[in-house]
Design an enzyme around this catalytic site. Structure first.
Site, short mmCIF file in Angstrom:
data_model
loop_
_atom_site.label_atom_id
_atom_site.label_comp_id
_atom_site.label_asym_id
_atom_site.label_seq_id
_atom_site.Cartn_x
_atom_site.Cartn_y
_atom_site.Cartn_z
N GLU A 19 45.62 37.61 43.70
CA GLU A 19 45.45 39.07 43.61
C GLU A 19 45.83 39.75 44.92
O GLU A 19 46.04 39.11 45.94
CB GLU A 19 43.99 39.42 43.30
CG GLU A 19 43.72 39.86 41.86
CD GLU A 19 44.25 41.25 41.54
OE1 GLU A 19 44.93 41.88 42.38
OE2 GLU A 19 44.00 41.72 40.41
N ARG A 102 30.61 42.73 42.36
CA ARG A 102 31.48 42.31 43.46
C ARG A 102 32.57 43.36 43.62
O ARG A 102 32.88 44.11 42.69
CB ARG A 102 32.10 40.94 43.18
CG ARG A 102 33.12 40.90 42.04
CD ARG A 102 33.94 39.62 42.11
NE ARG A 102 34.89 39.45 41.02
CZ ARG A 102 36.11 39.98 40.98
NH1 ARG A 102 36.52 40.80 41.92
NH2 ARG A 102 36.93 39.71 39.97
N GLU A 122 32.15 38.35 36.57
CA GLU A 122 32.57 37.84 35.27
C GLU A 122 31.63 36.76 34.75
O GLU A 122 31.26 35.85 35.49
CB GLU A 122 33.98 37.23 35.36
CG GLU A 122 35.05 38.22 35.74
CD GLU A 122 35.35 38.26 37.22
OE1 GLU A 122 36.48 38.60 37.56
OE2 GLU A 122 34.45 37.98 38.05
N ASP A 205 46.42 46.11 35.37
CA ASP A 205 45.68 45.47 36.47
C ASP A 205 46.10 46.11 37.79
O ASP A 205 45.94 47.30 37.98
CB ASP A 205 45.95 43.95 36.40
CG ASP A 205 44.91 43.13 37.14
OD1 ASP A 205 44.34 43.63 38.13
OD2 ASP A 205 44.68 41.97 36.76
#
Length: 300
Positions: A19, A102, A122, A205
């Site tokens: 990421e 987070r 998650e 995203d």
């Protein structure tokens, strides 16, 4: 022009959740993170070497800091990163009342402010407790302003060429939204939707703006990056990648004409992994005929 587009895997890191790619112009290196792997990576296209620094919690973004070093989002903390000594110092923590949250994507505005958002951790990949996240800005004096609450997965963010419009993605909404942006105060207003990803076509995203003011958006579970005109909402271009979990993108390279795209491998089953052996790798897309803009450094 389309036929000249080339996609190659340049960092086969096998990241769990690659990421947050950022091109570091002075160093000519690509910074990116592995959120679940708890690592910050720094890759040089010249030497093809990757340097790595471990973090003690999920690390969601890393950006250059104007005085040198970096700032990263680790857990719920914004931390200063000293690469040479491989040390981190916490600067400020967000969402103190939500220990299960987070940080996720973060980016620096044209004035040196850091914008970063949170999400619920998650249960499984991309399965989160809804509306737990927020969007914050961290100013040079490390004061924190909350802009949005009840966000699902705070994600892609960038600005228009003049800095007057802020683009933002809450992934589960399947939308790219725009806000009027007050560069003096960092204030947001007049939220509207500029693009929607069709249901079932993946989740928007990470995102970056090119030098023509168009948006490049990585579509998670969509195996592609798309180029969108935020003024008309028209989809201009699609670049397919050999992995399904494309996560984010940024421009880099000598003249900022390469698009770097990160990807994830977490959440793929055995048969999916065998079909996409490069999952979790970082890709370079060249021949797009468009350039990006240099990244901003955090002024705090």
């Amino acid at each position: 022009m389309m036929s000249s587009v080339k996609v190659e895997c340049v960092v086969a890191a096998g990241a769990l959740i690659g990421e947050g790619p950022v091109w570091e112009e002075p160093e000519q290196k690509l910074l990116f993170v592995d959120i679940a792997g708890q690592k910050i990576h720094r890759w040089s296209p010249t030497t093809n070497q990757t340097e790595t620094m471990k973090t003690d919690d999920s690390v969601s973004f890393v950006v250059p800091r104007s005085g040198g070093g970096y700032v990263a989002g680790v857990g719920r903390s914004i931390v200063a990163v000293d690469w040479s000594s491989q040390t981190m110092t916490s600067l400020v923590t967000v969402d103190d009342d939500k220990p299960n949250n987070r940080l996720n994507d973060g980016k620096v505005d044209p004035k040196g402010r850091l914008l970063a958002g949170t999400m619920g951790r998650e249960v499984r990949p991309a399965e989160v407790e809804l509306e737990q996240g927020s969007l914050f800005s961290v100013n040079a004096d490390l004061s924190v302003t909350t802009h949005l609450e009840q966000v699902n997965i705070s994600n892609g963010l960038d600005w228009s060429l003049d800095g007057e419009t802020f683009f933002y993605i809450d992934s589960l909404s399947l939308r790219v939204d725009a806000f009027d942006y007050d560069q003096l105060t960092g204030g947001l207003g007049n939220r509207r939707t500029v693009y929607g990803v069709p249901e079932g076509a993946g989740l928007p995203d990470g995102m970056t703006t090119d030098a023509e003011g168009k948006l490049w958006i990585a579509v998670y579970n969509g195996g592609r990056v798309i180029r969108v005109d935020p003024t008309t909402g028209v989809l201009l271009q699609t670049v397919s990648l050999p992995v399904s979990k494309t996560t984010s993108c940024c421009f880099g390279g000598r003249d900022l004409s390469d698009l770097y795209v990160t990807s994830a491998s977490l959440g793929l089953d055995q048969s999916e992994r065998s079909k996409q052996p490069q999952a979790g790798g970082t890709f370079r897309v060249s021949g797009l005929g468009v350039k990006g803009r240099p990244s901003n450094s955090f002024s705090g």
